[in-house]
Design a protein around this motif. Structure first.
Motif: not given
Length: 137
Positions: A58-69, A81-86, A88-95
């Motif tokens: 993945l591009p080095t611009t990839l970022r993970y932001e956490n809202a809830v843990a 949220r995962f952004s900068g993955h190349g 068109p849309r950010n991903w909102i993820v439940a892990d």
């Protein structure tokens, strides 16, 4: 006061995600994910190597932001949220991560493209307090 198992596991998973996705410290990440790591995500190859290989590609611009843990015992659930993955849309993820003996050993996820204000029937953002920008047409 000594932290609970859940608090310790929550901190570990947040550190692991930051280490791999934001810092790109693969050597440290290998010490946080079990060599026998089980991957349930449809977007990631099997095992720890599948996760590391995906991240390296993945591009080095990839970022993970956490809202809830949230954590209970050996399970940690993240909303992020995962952004900068190349894409068109950010991903909102439940892990959902299973932790055993201080290692991430198993993972499940639910991934959704981040909706814009025009797409949100609820009128509320999927992550944080602001909407994603409208995609370029």
């Amino acid at each position: 006061m000594k932290p609970t198992l859940a608090e310790t596991n929550r901190a570990l998973v947040l550190e692991a995600f930051d280490t791999l996705f934001n810092k790109r410290d693969y050597a440290r990440a290998e010490t946080l994910w079990s060599p026998e790591y089980i991957q349930h995500s449809a977007h990631i190859g099997p095992g720890r190597d599948g996760l590391l290989d995906l991240t390296k590609a993945l591009p080095t611009t990839l970022r993970y932001e956490n809202a809830v843990a949230a954590a209970e015992g050996d399970y940690v659930i993240l909303h992020g949220r995962f952004s900068g993955h190349g894409l068109p849309r950010n991903w909102i993820v439940a892990d959902i991560v299973l932790v055993k003996d201080g290692l991430l050993v198993e993972h499940w996820d639910v991934i959704q493209d981040e909706a814009t204000h025009l797409e949100s029937k609820s009128g509320r953002p999927m992550f944080g307090t602001a909407f994603a920008p409208e995609p370029a047409q």
